[in-house]
Design an enzyme around this catalytic site. Structure first.
Site, PDB file in Angstrom:
ATOM      1  CG  HIS A 130      -0.329  31.435  14.279  1.00  0.00           C
ATOM      2  ND1 HIS A 130       0.927  32.144  14.548  1.00  0.00           N
ATOM      3  CD2 HIS A 130      -0.212  30.503  15.290  1.00  0.00           C
ATOM      4  CE1 HIS A 130       1.484  31.737  15.580  1.00  0.00           C
ATOM      5  NE2 HIS A 130       0.978  30.615  16.020  1.00  0.00           N
ATOM      6  CD  GLU A 131      -3.074  27.691  15.798  1.00  0.00           C
ATOM      7  OE1 GLU A 131      -1.936  26.891  15.741  1.00  0.00           O
ATOM      8  OE2 GLU A 131      -2.865  28.985  16.378  1.00  0.00           O
ATOM      9  CG  HIS A 175       2.279  26.339  14.179  1.00  0.00           C
ATOM     10  ND1 HIS A 175       3.256  26.880  14.462  1.00  0.00           N
ATOM     11  CD2 HIS A 175       1.214  27.166  14.965  1.00  0.00           C
ATOM     12  CE1 HIS A 175       3.470  27.685  15.433  1.00  0.00           C
ATOM     13  NE2 HIS A 175       2.251  27.648  15.732  1.00  0.00           N
ATOM     14  N   GLY A 218      -5.897  30.588  21.747  1.00  0.00           N
ATOM     15  CA  GLY A 218      -6.729  30.962  20.585  1.00  0.00           C
ATOM     16  C   GLY A 218      -6.981  29.645  19.861  1.00  0.00           C
ATOM     17  CD  GLU A 263       4.003  28.919  18.609  1.00  0.00           C
ATOM     18  OE1 GLU A 263       3.345  29.747  17.734  1.00  0.00           O
ATOM     19  OE2 GLU A 263       3.561  27.890  19.021  1.00  0.00           O
TER      20      GLU A 263
HETATM   21  N1  TRP Z   1       0.656  26.462  19.771  1.00  0.00           N
HETATM   22  C1  TRP Z   1      -0.354  27.114  19.787  1.00  0.00           C
HETATM   23  C2  TRP Z   1      -0.063  28.424  18.987  1.00  0.00           C
HETATM   24  O1  TRP Z   1       0.427  29.196  18.863  1.00  0.00           O
HETATM   25  C3  TRP Z   1      -0.712  27.683  21.257  1.00  0.00           C
HETATM   26  C4  TRP Z   1      -0.989  27.092  22.510  1.00  0.00           C
HETATM   27  C5  TRP Z   1       0.147  26.573  23.081  1.00  0.00           C
HETATM   28  C6  TRP Z   1      -1.858  26.377  22.886  1.00  0.00           C
HETATM   29  N2  TRP Z   1      -0.244  25.847  24.298  1.00  0.00           N
HETATM   30  C7  TRP Z   1      -1.710  25.899  24.045  1.00  0.00           C
HETATM   31  C8  TRP Z   1      -3.316  26.695  22.704  1.00  0.00           C
HETATM   32  C9  TRP Z   1      -2.751  25.370  24.971  1.00  0.00           C
HETATM   33  C10 TRP Z   1      -4.244  26.080  23.512  1.00  0.00           C
HETATM   34  C11 TRP Z   1      -4.078  25.418  24.612  1.00  0.00           C
HETATM   35  O2  TRP Z   1      -0.665  28.444  17.929  1.00  0.00           O
HETATM   36 ZN    ZN Z   2       1.605  29.208  17.283  1.00  0.00          ZN
END
Ligand code: TRP
Ligand code: ZN
Length: 849
Positions: free
Chosen positions: A290-291, A294, A254, A313
């Site tokens: 969400h992002e 973080h 996403g 997460e």
């Molecule tokens: N950390 C990202 C989230 O949860 C997700 C994520 C982990 C991701 N590995 C990835 C996104 C690889 C793209 C490709 O928001």
């Molecule tokens: Zn995340």
């Protein structure tokens, strides 16, 4: 299988890094076939480390030169990285490597998408950019120079010098390499501005390809709402002068929370009324949040190692769910989250891929970005909050941010903050992080002399590697309703800590009806023997909106199972309960729409398994269709009235109120199309001025078997819009008749716009195939064969997305010997493939085990 397979990493083997990094300087000379990356890294020995071995991760890199303190060195290079003799004192390591972003179809590291350069480094992608200790407990400040003739060049942190052909960026906040990002391309920005509560001015941008600039406003609004909410609810402020979001068409998931430079799948940013549904708008708002969240839960406080993934997460999913509940309807958000949890996480927890919220070993970490880590991880935090209460939760979070800012932490650190805040001993609670599997909680009732006793028993079935389970702490929210429907005991929290435990309510005038597990207070399967009359009573009277819906859902499940197992007719009492719900004007239309939607076919298959039966996907499909037909017939007049009453006039707005009305109107439309052959749907299709209405009408037409013209018109209208065309691909497969599903897939993969390399398009087709249970599991085995054929093709290009999609097969043991045989054969076919990726090999091996 290739040699890369097989090395298992264990949590218990964690050792601190031998060297720490203070500062990183990177210079990128961008070129599609030959990008040069120069690095200057200031290392120092870690006083806490036992070993002095100097190893830097690096994969698929061509080393041009390396030096230590300015003196050229010739390190030993392996498949996994670089080994070198270094001083036992601080030193500067410099290197130059060459990489080929245009050849990177795995979409991990530095790659290209439609002429634009972009990166994806989580979890272990930075090692495909340069040699580095690519582990989250090594945190450093980054200074980046990008050189190219592209007009826009972005990286993390604040902008520095720039001029023709170059741009520099400096990120003052120490971060692990997985949060590194770089973007360069011909991009346009949709600008915005935010002033933090302490007066910091922040420049905001959403960057997109030319042509998409009209689809950014909603993302910008969502970002500003998220920034405001995190200040108000968690006291968290943004910490740089600029926050950039970039939309990319080719992306494995996403979105990604890179510091100051979030990179998004374009499906998770771009929105317009004409091209996006209400569901898309809600999802975009949630992912932006969400992002953004973080930045504190993930970036300022990060993970010590990847086993601690749920630290960031689970918490961030929990926070984005709170945000959505505040922005929209709290009960609707809870109900839809539980539907999703059962559909994905329970499914995972009850099969061969079951793993703890904090896994203890992995081969490929990308395979652990799962519903268990994310969604069950968030449920665990929700339980903790219920157990300690809102005030102590807030205190504990303040302490967490205070104590651990700038650190790479563990679940132990997280729990200690709660223990120190509340004085509670959380050692039993911690089992939620280490024990896999969904607990079954059964409850029985005893009534005597104004006393109601509830006796609970908990049991968690074995999961791979965990034959025995200990009793957990399970918070069970309970309320009691009197015979007239009034609440006689408001919600109270029972703490189940033993295998079997009783709780008594006293002073009751008459035998009440208990409402158990209100708000879905724990991610468990509640087994309660009760009557359908009592379920209908709860559907009509429960004051807890989640349990009100849950009663209807349990009723529907029971009706369907009796139709399936005993050949029963559609239940009159169920239909009349729906009539009552539809007639209740006090209810949120979105809630009514949820009550009118039946459990999924996958849900019913699992229910069959739980009852000791072998599910027949085609029979399940038939029976569910039959009940939908019966609902359409019995409720026809009311559905027509609901359709009319829930039309929204005026220009489309993606708000919760409008979305709720459209949800009910379109649920009604879907059912009514079973009566009128699609006449009403065609009328809606013809005047629809937004995608929610247009797509709902199209689905209804296709379901009614009269969608051909509309499908063609839709394709003609939208052929140049990738995200809309994804819907067109998915819809046809999702709604295909079981016997027609494979042929539909074959037809669509031959369409000129099918593109194996674009994960969104691949998922539109094969994700939809996996979701169409009766089609995927059709007797012919064609669904399995097609899935395996295409996963094999995709694996050579994009292991990460291939491996994720293998989960389509995770339920194989549920089925009859014929189906099991066919699935095994196809899984073996994948497994035997030459050069199969480590990602896919691990998934297939775990599924087959
Ligand atoms: N950390 C990202 C989230 O949860 C997700 C994520 C982990 C991701 N590995 C990835 C996104 C690889 C793209 C490709 O928001
Ligand atoms: Zn995340």
């Amino acid at each position: 299988m290739k040699d890369m397979t097989g090395t298992t990493i264990y949590l218990e083997d964690y050792t601190p890094p031998a060297y720490l990094v203070d500062e990183v300087h990177l210079t990128f000379a961008l070129a599609p076939e030959a990008t040069r990356v120069k690095s200057r890294i200031a290392f120092r020995p870690n006083p806490e480390a036992a070993s002095r071995e100097f190893f830097l991760h690096g994969e698929d890199l061509t080393l041009i030169s390396a030096s230590i303190d300015g003196v050229a060195v010739s390190p030993e290079i392996t498949e996994a990285g670089l080994i070198c003799d270094v001083p036992d004192a601080p030193f500067i390591f410099e290197a130059e490597v060459e990489i080929a972003p245009v050849k990177n179809t795995a979409l991990e590291g530095l790659y290209m998408s439609n002429g634009m350069y972009c990166t994806q480094c989580e979890a272990e992608g930075f090692r495909k950019i340069t040699y580095y200790p690519d582990r989250p407990d090594v945190m450093a400040t980054f200074t980046v120079r990008v050189e190219s003739d592209l007009p826009v060049m972005l990286s993390n942190g604040n902008p520095g010098a720039s001029g023709p052909g170059f741009a520099e960026w400096h990120d003052p906040w120490p971060k692990p390499a997985y949060l590194f990002a770089l973007v360069a391309g011909e991009l346009l920005n949709h600008p915005g501005q935010f002033t933090t509560k302490s007066g910091r001015e922040v420049e905001l941008n959403v960057w997109v390809r030319p042509g998409d600039e009209g689809k950014c406003a909603f993302a910008m609004e969502s970002l500003i709402k998220s920034m405001t909410w995190d200040e108000e609810v968690y006291g968290r402020e943004y910490d740089l002068d600029i926050f950039n979001i970039v939309a990319v068409d080719d992306f494995n998931m996403g979105a990604m929370e890179n510091k100051g430079l979030n990179i998004f799948n374009s499906s998770a940013v771009l929105a317009s009324p004409e091209t996006s549904t209400d569901g898309n708008f809600e999802r975009i708002e949630a992912i932006i949040a969400h992002e953004y969240f973080h930045n504190w839960t993930g970036n300022r406080i990060t993970c010590r190692d990847w086993f601690q993934l749920c630290l960031k997460e689970g918490l961030t999913v929990f926070r984005d769910a709170q945000f959505t509940a505040d922005m929209r309807s709290e009960p609707v958000k809870r109900i839809t989250d539980v539907i999703d949890l059962r559909g994905r996480q329970f499914r995972e927890d009850n099969g061969p891929l079951a793993h703890p919220v904090r896994p203890e070993s992995f081969v490929e970490i990308n395979n652990f970005y799962t519903a268990t880590v994310y969604e069950k991880g968030a449920e665990v935090i929700g339980m903790l909050k219920r157990l300690v209460g809102d005030a102590d939760y807030a205190k504990a979070l303040d302490l967490y941010f205070d104590r651990h800012d700038g650190q790479a932490c563990t679940i132990e650190d997280w729990l200690k903050v709660f223990e120190d805040t509340t004085g509670r001993d959380l050692s039993q609670f911690k089992l939620w992080y280490s024990q896999a599997g969904t607990p079954r909680v059964s409850v029985s009732e005893a009534w005597e002399d104004g006393r109601l006793t509830l006796t609970f028993r908990q049991m968690t079935p074995p999961t791979p590697g965990q034959p025995q389970k200990d009793p957990r702490v399970i918070p069970i929210a309970v309320g009691l309703l009197g015979p007239n429907g009034d609440e006689v005991q408001e919600t109270t929290l029972l703490e189940l800590t033993q295998a079997e435990q009783s709780f008594t309510f006293t002073g009751l005038a008459a035998r009440p009806v208990p409402s158990i597990l209100r708000g879905f207070s724990a991610p468990v399967i509640l087994e309660r023997k009760t009557t359908n009359a009592e379920r209908a009573f709860l559907l009509a009277h429960d004051t807890d909106p989640f349990n009100k819906w849950e009663a209807g859902r349990a009723l529907a499940r029971d009706v369907l199972l009796r139709m399936l197992n005993d050949g029963a007719a559609p239940d009159r009492a169920f239909l009349s309960a729906l009539t009552t719900t539809l007639a209740d004007d006090s209810l949120d239309p979105a809630f009514v729409a949820l009550v009118l939607s039946l459990p999924s076919e996958d849900d019913l298959a699992q229910a069959q398994v739980d009852a000791g039966r072998v599910p027949d996907p085609q029979a399940i499909h038939k029976v569910r269709e039959h009940l939908l037909d019966a609902m359409a017939e019995a409720l026809e007049d009311q559905l027509r009235a609901a359709y009319a009453a829930n039309q929204v006039t005026g220009p489309y707005r993606p708000d919760a109120e409008g979305a709720a009305k459209r949800a009910l109107a379109n649920t009604a439309l879907m059912l009514l199309s079973r009566r009128d052959g699609g006449a009403l749907a065609q009328a809606q299709y013809d005047v629809a001025d937004n995608m929610t209405q247009q797509l709902a009408a199209l689905s209804a037409l296709v379901t009614a078997g009269s969608g051909e013209a509309a499908l063609k018109a839709f394709e003609d209208q939208w052929r140049d819009d990738r995200l809309v065309m994804d819907k067109w691909f998915a819809l046809q497969i999702g709604h295909a008749e079981p016997g027609d599903t494979a042929a539909t897939v074959e037809r669509l993969v031959a369409h000129p716009d099918f593109n194996l390399k674009n994960p969104n398009r691949f998922r539109a087709v094969f994700g939809a195939l996996a979701m169409n249970q009766a089609g995927f599991h059709h007797d012919s085995g064609d669904g399995y064969r097609l899935m395996a054929d295409w996963l094999i093709q995709l694996d050579a290009l994009n292991p990460q997305t291939t491996a994720r999609m293998c989960s389509a097969f995770q339920t194989w043991r549920r089925y009859d010997a014929d189906r099991q045989g066919m699935i095994q054969e196809n899984l073996h076919r994948i497994m035997m493939r030459d050069g199969l990726s480590r990602d896919t090999a691990e998934m297939v091996a775990r599924i087959l085990e």
